[in-house]
Design an enzyme around this catalytic site. Sequence first.
Site, PDB file in Angstrom:
ATOM      1  N   ASP A   1       0.606  -1.151   0.257  1.00  7.28           N
ATOM      2  CA  ASP A   1       0.104   0.174   0.115  1.00  7.28           C
ATOM      3  C   ASP A   1       0.465   1.368  -0.204  1.00  7.28           C
ATOM      4  OD1 ASP A   1      -3.204   0.819  -0.150  1.00  7.28           O
ATOM      5  OD2 ASP A   1      -2.010   2.066   1.401  1.00  7.28           O
TER       6      ASP A   1
ATOM      7  N   ASP B 115       4.297   9.775 -10.382  1.00  4.58           N
ATOM      8  CA  ASP B 115       6.119   9.681 -10.829  1.00  4.58           C
ATOM      9  C   ASP B 115       6.261  10.380 -11.655  1.00  4.58           C
ATOM     10  OD1 ASP B 115       5.951   7.408  -9.812  1.00  4.58           O
ATOM     11  OD2 ASP B 115       7.032   6.041 -11.553  1.00  4.58           O
TER      12      ASP B 115
ATOM     13  N   ARG C 221       8.982   1.855  -2.641  1.00  7.45           N
ATOM     14  CA  ARG C 221       9.151   0.712  -3.338  1.00  7.45           C
ATOM     15  C   ARG C 221      10.132  -0.670  -3.081  1.00  7.45           C
ATOM     16  NH1 ARG C 221       5.558   1.752  -7.106  1.00  7.45           N
ATOM     17  NH2 ARG C 221       4.432   1.111  -5.438  1.00  7.45           N
TER      18      ARG C 221
HETATM   19  P1  IMP Z   1      -2.854   1.849  -3.406  1.00  5.50           P
HETATM   20  O1  IMP Z   1      -1.364   1.654  -2.598  1.00  5.50           O
HETATM   21  O2  IMP Z   1      -3.467  -0.059  -4.561  1.00  5.50           O
HETATM   22  O3  IMP Z   1      -3.881   2.358  -3.066  1.00  5.50           O
HETATM   23  O4  IMP Z   1      -2.132   3.036  -5.271  1.00  5.50           O
HETATM   24  C1  IMP Z   1      -1.526   3.455  -4.737  1.00  5.50           C
HETATM   25  C2  IMP Z   1      -1.669   5.171  -5.341  1.00  5.50           C
HETATM   26  O5  IMP Z   1      -0.553   5.660  -4.809  1.00  5.50           O
HETATM   27  C3  IMP Z   1      -1.330   4.761  -6.500  1.00  5.50           C
HETATM   28  O6  IMP Z   1      -1.978   4.570  -7.462  1.00  5.50           O
HETATM   29  C4  IMP Z   1      -0.766   5.651  -7.329  1.00  5.50           C
HETATM   30  O7  IMP Z   1      -1.363   6.790  -7.248  1.00  5.50           O
HETATM   31  C5  IMP Z   1      -0.009   5.726  -6.285  1.00  5.50           C
HETATM   32  N1  IMP Z   1       1.378   5.813  -5.951  1.00  5.50           N
HETATM   33  C6  IMP Z   1       1.998   4.709  -4.962  1.00  5.50           C
HETATM   34  N2  IMP Z   1       3.059   4.002  -5.688  1.00  5.50           N
HETATM   35  C7  IMP Z   1       3.703   5.032  -6.895  1.00  5.50           C
HETATM   36  C8  IMP Z   1       4.980   5.581  -7.995  1.00  5.50           C
HETATM   37  O8  IMP Z   1       5.658   4.736  -6.938  1.00  5.50           O
HETATM   38  N3  IMP Z   1       4.620   6.125  -8.468  1.00  5.50           N
HETATM   39  C9  IMP Z   1       3.789   7.213  -8.901  1.00  5.50           C
HETATM   40  N4  IMP Z   1       2.573   7.039  -8.305  1.00  5.50           N
HETATM   41  C10 IMP Z   1       2.640   6.138  -7.121  1.00  5.50           C
END
Ligand code: IMP
Length: 199
Positions: A68, A152, A179
Amino acid sequence: MKLLVATSNPGKMVEVREILAPVGFELLTLQDAALPPPDETGVTFQDNAAAKATECAAQSGLWTLADDSGLCVDALGGAPGVRSARYAPTDEERRAKVLAGLKGVPEFRRGAHFFCAVALSAPGGRHIYRAEGRVDGRIGDEARGSGGFGYDPIFYPNEAAGRSLAELPSAEKNALSHRGRALTRLRPLLERLARDGAL
Ligand code: IMP
């Protein structure tokens, strides 16, 4: 050794595959396991990651990894935060909303970070292992680059010499990203699991 990755975000899946390639799991998607996307009802990244991992491990009977993550912008009080995926209907609208929220905000007040909580659950969802990672930077005045996904193009990591996260080759993004860092912290456990089939 099979490992289910509990995400329906294709961008995340690509990165998890790249980062974990050397560990040697057979990675399965939710689609492979015929599972629906898990709910996200928690108020912290850690709660959401743990809930997704345990719920999908209980449903599949497989070792399950969940992530998450999201973007936290200082001048927006930490938004979009855990609501990053739901901040607006599309990626482009989400980026535009962050840029609009920072209109006129000077560079020194545009600080932000990406945060990632990962959780690894044993089959059945009883035991759980966790790790976290973050990357600090700032929100630029404009979107740049075509790599990565989500926010990003508007995020400029402190360690990337003026490039946005979307302008970095994927190996470079994974080496400094929230991540990449969270999964690197979990890596000794993942290697043991891939080798022994248990923890
Ligand atoms: P979830 O963890 O599924 O709630 O979604 C996380 C959201 O955060 C994603 O849909 C992106 O909009 C954003 N996000 C998370 N990690 C990244 C990344 O590495 N780059 C860009 N956006 C990110």
